[in-house]
Design a protein around this motif. Sequence first.
Motif, mmCIF file in Angstrom:
data_model
loop_
_atom_site.group_PDB
_atom_site.id
_atom_site.type_symbol
_atom_site.label_atom_id
_atom_site.label_comp_id
_atom_site.label_asym_id
_atom_site.label_seq_id
_atom_site.Cartn_x
_atom_site.Cartn_y
_atom_site.Cartn_z
ATOM 1 N N VAL A 19 0.485 -1.008 0.187
ATOM 2 C CA VAL A 19 0.099 -0.167 0.115
ATOM 3 C C VAL A 19 0.767 1.566 -0.150
ATOM 4 C CG1 VAL A 19 -1.787 1.192 1.338
ATOM 5 C CG2 VAL A 19 -2.197 -1.098 1.183
ATOM 6 N N LEU A 20 1.328 0.899 0.935
ATOM 7 C CA LEU A 20 2.887 2.566 1.029
ATOM 8 C C LEU A 20 3.716 2.708 -0.017
ATOM 9 C CD1 LEU A 20 3.521 4.217 3.471
ATOM 10 C CD2 LEU A 20 5.249 3.851 4.240
ATOM 11 N N GLU A 21 4.045 1.274 -0.600
ATOM 12 C CA GLU A 21 5.044 1.277 -1.974
ATOM 13 C C GLU A 21 4.160 1.877 -2.936
ATOM 14 O OE1 GLU A 21 5.887 -2.501 -2.397
ATOM 15 O OE2 GLU A 21 7.177 -2.898 -0.926
ATOM 16 N N THR A 22 3.020 1.625 -3.250
ATOM 17 C CA THR A 22 2.145 1.958 -4.359
ATOM 18 C C THR A 22 2.291 3.544 -4.353
ATOM 19 O OG1 THR A 22 1.246 0.130 -4.298
ATOM 20 C CG2 THR A 22 -0.493 2.012 -5.919
ATOM 21 N N ALA A 23 1.715 4.518 -2.922
ATOM 22 C CA ALA A 23 1.058 5.252 -2.239
ATOM 23 C C ALA A 23 2.442 6.563 -2.990
ATOM 24 C CB ALA A 23 0.785 5.780 -1.469
ATOM 25 N N PHE A 24 3.982 5.871 -2.723
ATOM 26 C CA PHE A 24 4.767 7.163 -3.428
ATOM 27 C C PHE A 24 5.146 6.483 -4.792
ATOM 28 C CE2 PHE A 24 5.218 7.129 1.003
ATOM 29 C CZ PHE A 24 5.587 8.568 1.349
ATOM 30 N N GLN A 25 4.167 6.352 -5.394
ATOM 31 C CA GLN A 25 4.288 5.823 -6.880
ATOM 32 C C GLN A 25 3.480 6.907 -7.888
ATOM 33 O OE1 GLN A 25 4.310 1.598 -7.726
ATOM 34 N NE2 GLN A 25 5.693 1.479 -6.614
ATOM 35 N N MET A 26 2.315 6.933 -7.187
ATOM 36 C CA MET A 26 1.168 7.927 -7.461
ATOM 37 C C MET A 26 1.315 9.639 -7.317
ATOM 38 S SD MET A 26 -1.517 5.419 -5.873
ATOM 39 C CE MET A 26 -3.004 6.246 -6.701
ATOM 40 N N GLN A 27 0.019 9.966 -8.165
ATOM 41 C CA GLN A 27 0.089 11.692 -8.405
ATOM 42 C C GLN A 27 -1.209 11.817 -7.349
ATOM 43 O OE1 GLN A 27 1.961 13.707 -9.535
ATOM 44 N NE2 GLN A 27 3.655 11.548 -10.197
ATOM 45 N N PRO A 28 -0.939 12.884 -6.472
ATOM 46 C CA PRO A 28 -2.702 13.326 -6.261
ATOM 47 C C PRO A 28 -3.893 13.187 -6.729
ATOM 48 C CG PRO A 28 -0.660 15.000 -5.887
ATOM 49 C CD PRO A 28 -0.060 14.096 -7.037
ATOM 50 N N GLY A 29 -5.076 12.345 -6.133
ATOM 51 C CA GLY A 29 -5.768 12.548 -6.780
ATOM 52 C C GLY A 29 -5.942 10.764 -7.852
ATOM 53 N N GLU A 30 -4.955 10.983 -7.795
ATOM 54 C CA GLU A 30 -4.580 9.333 -8.255
ATOM 55 C C GLU A 30 -5.556 8.374 -7.467
ATOM 56 O OE1 GLU A 30 -1.792 6.492 -10.287
ATOM 57 O OE2 GLU A 30 -0.828 8.108 -10.437
ATOM 58 N N ILE A 31 -6.527 7.562 -8.400
ATOM 59 C CA ILE A 31 -6.784 5.942 -7.740
ATOM 60 C C ILE A 31 -5.865 5.220 -8.041
ATOM 61 C CG2 ILE A 31 -8.405 4.223 -7.768
ATOM 62 C CD1 ILE A 31 -9.189 7.895 -6.497
ATOM 63 N N ARG A 32 -6.075 3.574 -7.509
ATOM 64 C CA ARG A 32 -5.149 2.058 -7.402
ATOM 65 C C ARG A 32 -5.682 1.791 -7.213
ATOM 66 N NH1 ARG A 32 1.384 2.461 -9.017
ATOM 67 N NH2 ARG A 32 1.311 5.005 -10.792
ATOM 68 N N VAL A 33 -5.844 0.366 -8.116
ATOM 69 C CA VAL A 33 -6.472 -0.906 -7.340
ATOM 70 C C VAL A 33 -5.130 -1.620 -7.019
ATOM 71 C CG1 VAL A 33 -7.734 -3.046 -7.174
ATOM 72 C CG2 VAL A 33 -8.497 -1.301 -8.488
ATOM 73 N N ILE A 34 -5.390 -2.161 -5.554
ATOM 74 C CA ILE A 34 -4.367 -2.554 -4.616
ATOM 75 C C ILE A 34 -5.095 -4.119 -4.267
ATOM 76 C CG2 ILE A 34 -2.676 -3.036 -2.672
ATOM 77 C CD1 ILE A 34 -2.317 -0.356 -3.822
ATOM 78 N N GLU A 35 -3.963 -5.343 -5.154
ATOM 79 C CA GLU A 35 -4.427 -6.448 -4.873
ATOM 80 C C GLU A 35 -3.530 -7.144 -4.543
ATOM 81 O OE1 GLU A 35 -6.678 -8.599 -8.191
ATOM 82 O OE2 GLU A 35 -6.380 -6.846 -8.755
ATOM 83 N N ALA A 36 -3.242 -7.708 -2.937
ATOM 84 C CA ALA A 36 -2.039 -8.167 -2.429
ATOM 85 C C ALA A 36 -2.561 -9.878 -1.857
ATOM 86 C CB ALA A 36 -1.403 -7.412 -1.909
ATOM 87 N N GLY A 37 -2.785 -10.491 -1.933
ATOM 88 C CA GLY A 37 -3.479 -12.139 -1.696
ATOM 89 C C GLY A 37 -4.968 -11.633 -0.883
ATOM 90 N N SER A 38 -5.042 -12.084 -0.583
ATOM 91 C CA SER A 38 -6.614 -11.866 0.049
ATOM 92 C C SER A 38 -7.362 -9.966 0.357
ATOM 93 C CB SER A 38 -6.863 -12.472 1.671
ATOM 94 O OG SER A 38 -6.248 -12.696 2.402
ATOM 95 N N PHE A 39 -6.007 -9.748 0.123
ATOM 96 C CA PHE A 39 -6.457 -7.893 0.381
ATOM 97 C C PHE A 39 -6.551 -7.339 -0.496
ATOM 98 C CE2 PHE A 39 -4.602 -3.835 0.557
ATOM 99 C CZ PHE A 39 -5.519 -2.857 1.870
ATOM 100 N N VAL A 40 -7.928 -6.461 0.025
ATOM 101 C CA VAL A 40 -7.853 -5.576 -1.665
ATOM 102 C C VAL A 40 -8.770 -5.041 -1.368
ATOM 103 C CG1 VAL A 40 -9.299 -5.409 -3.981
ATOM 104 C CG2 VAL A 40 -8.668 -8.468 -3.251
#
Length: 628
Positions: A540-561
């Motif tokens: 989650v944190l790793e993805t947050a530091f790849q994004m731009q303000p206002g951007e939306i992303r889906v996180i899938e990590a095993g059973s975590f969505v």
Amino acid sequence: MSKAPQSADHDDTPRKKKGGRSLVVWVLVAMLIAGLSGFGVENFGGATAKIGRVGEIEIEANDYAREMQGQINTLTRQFGAPVSMADARSFGVDRQVLAGLVNRAALDNEAARLGLSVGDATVAAELGKISAFQGISGTFDREAYALTLQQNGTNEAAFEANLRRDVARALLTGAVAGGVVSPAPLTDTLVAYAGEKRGFSLLVLDDTALDAPLAAPTPAEVQAHYDANIATYTRPEAKRVEYAALLPETLAASMEVPEDEVQKAYDARLSEFMIPEKRLVERLVYPDEAAALAAKARLDQGTSFDDLVAERGLTLEDVDLGDVTREELEDAADAVFALTEPGTVGPLPSSLGPALYRMNAILAAQETTLEAARPELLQILQTEAAARAIADKVEAIDDALAGGATLQDLSTEFGMTLASTDYAAGAEDNDAITGYTAFRSAADALAEGDFPEAILLEDGGLVAMQLVEILPPSPVPLDKITDKVTEATRAEALARALAAKAAAAKTAVEAGATLESQGTVTAVAPTDRQATLDVGPAVVLETAFQMQPGEIRVIEAGSFVALLRLDSITAAEVTSEEGQEMQDAIRQNLDRSIAEDMAALFTATVGQQAGIALDQAVIDAVNTQLGN
């Protein structure tokens, strides 16, 4: 005789700068540790054995042997088990030791070429810093110095010569790499990277987010999942082990225990079986009776006990007495125990002063009679008696095995239970007998042709075993793990359904809907890259530091969505005290890293220029002797 210091008060080395560490001293300490680590190793192959040279400096075989033995000893301490020479070489220790000796020789050769040496005063100061040479006063002690060198098979002249070379090498590398300042653009870039913070919102999806409950997997779906993931459900290579066991739990029922032993066990644990009535109590202490009376008056007028606690600068944990007996409450016992329901009484005396007492719950007395406790006590005593009975048979069973007795013989003669198990290290479906650490260790080491030996188990039991055959990896039949595979099939289907739900929600938000309209959203305050999240996995944190303000992303990590929205980017705060500390730490680390690289490059260069010659035959001979 070389001069040695009378105290450790003389020091002609430069002082360390505040907040940093002198590279010269840093390298010196490392070299001193390396030089002392090999004390106690006998000479190898006589005084003239050399493993090579760099320029005019020869590398002694004894030095290589001491360094290797020191490293092996260090690894043995770290692993808590003996490390062989073969193990050490497989770790690359021999290459590391050889490289270190070559580098030292290269620096010694360059120092000699430049005429660089250190005086007696410097050597004396360095000797005074070594704790092994200090007396009870913390200063240099000549007797301790001489005794330590004698115990480690060296003399003052040899040790001081090595120390002199160590200091010279440190001065040489310090002259090359000292005073290094990292480039400002590099420092600023790393500070900006490490200090940046991201604030974001997270919508975690679970099965409650689905439009309809997920249907139970069908037998066909379970079979399909099993077939597609057959490697997951394949049992690793196993050992079919036949064993004869004598376990306390097996013998316990037949052990006779005198009644007086049961009574003694009951009396020894009487405090567990006869628990007096208790109260859950909180106590709020005041400095004097007047303050306590005023607080009670406010309490009667509607002020809460919690508010009174907060006014005293305390928390509920600070005033909590837990569950207490009459005896523990002393003078306040009668009033507190007179309460038949939760309430507050006081002021009442306490060891700390007048206090208000809040009683939160009544814990009734618990009395377990001897008859009620008898089954538990009898089982414990019978198991202990069984363990003693087994201990009495260990010598006889050992003798029988030494005389060639088979597992069947043990079963017949000593009443041991004969059975077999297919044991696979780490497998989840191993039989209960493998719950014993001693059984697993013996089974792991068991090889074809090994004769049975008596093995003591943790609870006083005993087992002897032999290998029947090695079983290759094989799939676990589906009918034996149906529940497990069914649950995995459902989890896989749920992950797909949640991913589809997340994708639909992302589309809706990008079309104008709010993230909050899609479910419960958790807002995470601006956080740096080094933080640990309690709302989701690290991705989650790793993805947050790849994004731009206002951007939306889906996180899938095993059973975590989840759906992740980046809300803010906060630049590193370099003007704050915390920011300055981070900036200083990064700059110091960079300076040290660059200095180390420069020193290593210089050492390699002077070594190549001087010429490096190694005698592999002598090196192999030393390795062989150390391995014996």
